[in-house]
Scaffold this motif. Structure first.
Motif, PDB file in Angstrom:
ATOM      1  N   ALA A 138       0.820  -1.221   0.000  1.00 63.18           N
ATOM      2  CA  ALA A 138       0.000   0.000   0.000  1.00 63.18           C
ATOM      3  C   ALA A 138       0.847   1.262   0.000  1.00 63.18           C
ATOM      4  N   THR A 139       2.117   1.133   0.393  1.00 62.91           N
ATOM      5  CA  THR A 139       3.000   2.311   0.459  1.00 62.91           C
ATOM      6  C   THR A 139       4.008   2.351  -0.688  1.00 62.91           C
ATOM      7  N   LEU A 140       3.903   1.426  -1.630  1.00 61.59           N
ATOM      8  CA  LEU A 140       4.848   1.369  -2.740  1.00 61.59           C
ATOM      9  C   LEU A 140       4.263   2.030  -3.988  1.00 61.59           C
ATOM     10  N   THR A 141       5.103   2.714  -4.737  1.00 61.38           N
ATOM     11  CA  THR A 141       4.687   3.233  -6.029  1.00 61.38           C
ATOM     12  C   THR A 141       4.617   2.074  -7.027  1.00 61.38           C
ATOM     13  N   GLN A 142       4.010   2.308  -8.168  1.00 59.52           N
ATOM     14  CA  GLN A 142       3.932   1.268  -9.187  1.00 59.52           C
ATOM     15  C   GLN A 142       5.318   0.854  -9.644  1.00 59.52           C
ATOM     16  N   ALA A 143       6.205   1.823  -9.797  1.00 56.89           N
ATOM     17  CA  ALA A 143       7.579   1.510 -10.207  1.00 56.89           C
ATOM     18  C   ALA A 143       8.286   0.660  -9.154  1.00 56.89           C
ATOM     19  N   GLU A 144       8.055   0.961  -7.887  1.00 61.07           N
ATOM     20  CA  GLU A 144       8.666   0.182  -6.810  1.00 61.07           C
ATOM     21  C   GLU A 144       8.110  -1.239  -6.780  1.00 61.07           C
ATOM     22  N   LYS A 145       6.807  -1.374  -7.000  1.00 61.78           N
ATOM     23  CA  LYS A 145       6.214  -2.716  -7.056  1.00 61.78           C
ATOM     24  C   LYS A 145       6.855  -3.539  -8.161  1.00 61.78           C
ATOM     25  N   GLU A 146       7.013  -2.929  -9.319  1.00 60.14           N
ATOM     26  CA  GLU A 146       7.623  -3.632 -10.448  1.00 60.14           C
ATOM     27  C   GLU A 146       9.072  -4.005 -10.141  1.00 60.14           C
ATOM     28  N   LEU A 147       9.782  -3.141  -9.424  1.00 55.95           N
ATOM     29  CA  LEU A 147      11.163  -3.423  -9.035  1.00 55.95           C
ATOM     30  C   LEU A 147      11.217  -4.623  -8.096  1.00 55.95           C
ATOM     31  N   VAL A 148      10.328  -4.664  -7.114  1.00 61.99           N
ATOM     32  CA  VAL A 148      10.286  -5.784  -6.169  1.00 61.99           C
ATOM     33  C   VAL A 148       9.954  -7.080  -6.901  1.00 61.99           C
ATOM     34  N   ILE A 149       8.941  -7.043  -7.750  1.00 64.72           N
ATOM     35  CA  ILE A 149       8.522  -8.246  -8.477  1.00 64.72           C
ATOM     36  C   ILE A 149       9.660  -8.768  -9.342  1.00 64.72           C
ATOM     37  N   THR A 150      10.302  -7.881 -10.085  1.00 64.78           N
ATOM     38  CA  THR A 150      11.408  -8.285 -10.951  1.00 64.78           C
ATOM     39  C   THR A 150      12.564  -8.860 -10.153  1.00 64.78           C
ATOM     40  N   THR A 151      12.863  -8.236  -9.014  1.00 62.12           N
ATOM     41  CA  THR A 151      13.958  -8.725  -8.165  1.00 62.12           C
ATOM     42  C   THR A 151      13.682 -10.122  -7.657  1.00 62.12           C
ATOM     43  N   VAL A 152      12.462 -10.365  -7.213  1.00 57.48           N
ATOM     44  CA  VAL A 152      12.109 -11.697  -6.696  1.00 57.48           C
ATOM     45  C   VAL A 152      12.182 -12.734  -7.815  1.00 57.48           C
ATOM     46  N   ILE A 153      11.631 -12.418  -8.975  1.00 53.23           N
ATOM     47  CA  ILE A 153      11.670 -13.359 -10.104  1.00 53.23           C
ATOM     48  C   ILE A 153      13.113 -13.695 -10.465  1.00 53.23           C
ATOM     49  N   ASN A 154      13.945 -12.671 -10.582  1.00 50.51           N
ATOM     50  CA  ASN A 154      15.333 -12.889 -10.993  1.00 50.51           C
ATOM     51  C   ASN A 154      16.143 -13.628  -9.934  1.00 50.51           C
ATOM     52  N   THR A 155      15.856 -13.355  -8.672  1.00 51.44           N
ATOM     53  CA  THR A 155      16.582 -14.029  -7.588  1.00 51.44           C
ATOM     54  C   THR A 155      16.134 -15.478  -7.447  1.00 51.44           C
ATOM     55  N   ASN A 156      14.849 -15.707  -7.595  1.00 54.07           N
ATOM     56  CA  ASN A 156      14.293 -17.052  -7.480  1.00 54.07           C
ATOM     57  C   ASN A 156      14.844 -17.985  -8.560  1.00 54.07           C
ATOM     58  N   LYS A 157      14.999 -17.471  -9.767  1.00 59.75           N
ATOM     59  CA  LYS A 157      15.545 -18.242 -10.895  1.00 59.75           C
ATOM     60  C   LYS A 157      14.797 -19.551 -11.120  1.00 59.75           C
ATOM     61  N   GLY A 158      13.468 -19.480 -10.943  1.00 59.13           N
ATOM     62  CA  GLY A 158      12.644 -20.643 -11.231  1.00 59.13           C
ATOM     63  C   GLY A 158      12.711 -21.753 -10.205  1.00 59.13           C
ATOM     64  N   ARG A 159      13.363 -21.504  -9.076  1.00 58.78           N
ATOM     65  CA  ARG A 159      13.533 -22.569  -8.087  1.00 58.78           C
ATOM     66  C   ARG A 159      12.234 -22.943  -7.391  1.00 58.78           C
ATOM     67  N   LEU A 160      11.423 -21.935  -7.059  1.00 57.68           N
ATOM     68  CA  LEU A 160      10.160 -22.186  -6.367  1.00 57.68           C
ATOM     69  C   LEU A 160       9.009 -21.544  -7.127  1.00 57.68           C
ATOM     70  N   PRO A 161       7.792 -22.081  -6.971  1.00 61.68           N
ATOM     71  CA  PRO A 161       6.623 -21.408  -7.519  1.00 61.68           C
ATOM     72  C   PRO A 161       6.433 -20.047  -6.862  1.00 61.68           C
ATOM     73  N   LEU A 162       5.915 -19.095  -7.635  1.00 64.63           N
ATOM     74  CA  LEU A 162       5.650 -17.747  -7.138  1.00 64.63           C
ATOM     75  C   LEU A 162       4.159 -17.453  -7.211  1.00 64.63           C
ATOM     76  N   VAL A 163       3.658 -16.759  -6.196  1.00 64.00           N
ATOM     77  CA  VAL A 163       2.276 -16.278  -6.150  1.00 64.00           C
ATOM     78  C   VAL A 163       2.321 -14.765  -6.051  1.00 64.00           C
ATOM     79  N   LEU A 164       1.465 -14.093  -6.811  1.00 64.34           N
ATOM     80  CA  LEU A 164       1.455 -12.632  -6.831  1.00 64.34           C
ATOM     81  C   LEU A 164       0.173 -12.083  -6.219  1.00 64.34           C
TER      82      LEU A 164
END
Length: 293
Positions: free
Chosen positions: A51-77
């Motif tokens: 609720a306190t994140l901008t849209q750009a910040e949300k996209e940054l967090v999502i991208t970081t998690v996807i890239n760090t996870n590297k397909g190891r675990l399922p992701l829920v959004l």
């Protein structure tokens, strides 16, 4: 949806002391959770302070998690809110290829009737390109999604596959377990009663404390799923004081203090939330210190 059985963790968004997003800390948290044995990761839930994140910040967090996870675990959004049309538009235009399912909270603030809640999720189910996990959390939304509404949605829409049930009511969770379709998953949204819900037939938990103690908490849930009750409750009682403490002054202030004690991330939260006070910080630090083997 076998990938949603076990422990999912609702990831925090770590901030630096200047309140900017700490990408390196987020990478550490993701890896810490994965290395600890959790089954999946939840991005952009309430615990993420979305609720306190901008849209750009949300996209940054999502991208970081996807890239760090590297397909190891399922992701829920997390994709939810109290403006149904806006959520539907997001579902129709977004890229959800990296995600196993969405987690969508029952509308808050508006306080819809049960029919309003049903129609809200009907629109989401019809628009979503991936499976939908309902999220009932009356303490935040001011309205309780009743078992009858959950079961109606589960029967009417094949892509409504699960509920994160966080009413804090074991009996309500059991009613859904008893009456929902065979493959529908009831996932605890309350860390303290996650094990009892699993033992009653639930599928696991989307946890806050699980990211701070991923090895212990995920193993407890697996023991519960395998009906190894006595072993599971040893961990339940070991962690119970800490579970109480991390929610004592609000989420995610408590779990962020745990991360600071672990040396993984700062305990910074964004207003209107504030960090835990010194008394609680000291108690959490002591618990973490005593729990490290």
């Amino acid at each position: 949806m076998q990938s949603l059985i076990g422990t999912g963790v609702a990831l925090v968004t770590p901030f630096k002391k200047d309140f900017s997003i700490d990408i390196e800390a987020l990478q550490r948290i993701v890896n810490f959770s994965i290395d600890g044995g959790v089954e999946y990761l939840v991005v952009m839930g309430t615990t993420a302070e979305n609720a306190t994140l901008t849209q750009a910040e949300k996209e940054l967090v999502i991208t970081t998690v996807i890239n760090t996870n590297k397909g190891r675990l399922p992701l829920v959004l997390g994709v939810g809110g109290n403006n149904t049309m806006q959520i539907v538009e997001e579902l129709k235009t977004g890229d959800f290829s990296a995600f196993e399912a969405i987690l969508s909270v029952s509308p808050y603030y508006n306080k819809p009737t049960q029919e309003g809640i049903y129609q809200h999720f009907k629109a989401i189910a019809e628009a979503s390109p991936i499976p939908v996990i309902l999220y009932n959390v009356p303490g935040r939304t001011s309205s309780n999604m009743l078992p009858s509404t959950v079961i109606r949605l589960a029967n009417d829409f094949k892509n409504v596959v699960a509920i994160k049930e966080a009413a804090g009511d074991l009996i309500q969770a059991m009613q859904i377990i008893k009456n929902a379709p065979k493959d529908f998953l009831v996932i605890s949204g309350d860390d303290m009663i996650a094990l009892p819900i699993v033992l009653a037939g639930g599928a696991g938990v989307i946890s806050v404390i699980g990211q701070g103690f991923p090895k212990e908490f995920s193993e407890m849930i697996r023991l519960g799923l395998n009906k190894k009750v006595n072993e599971a409750f040893k961990t339940q009682y070991f962690l119970s004081d800490c579970i109480d403490m991390i929610f004592e002054q609000g989420n995610p202030a408590g779990i962020k203090q745990v991360f600071q004690a672990l040396g993984i991330a700062e305990n910074t939260v964004r207003l209107p939330l504030v960090s835990v006070d010194d008394s609680l910080a000291n108690r959490l630090n002591e618990f973490v210190k005593n729990s490290i083997k």
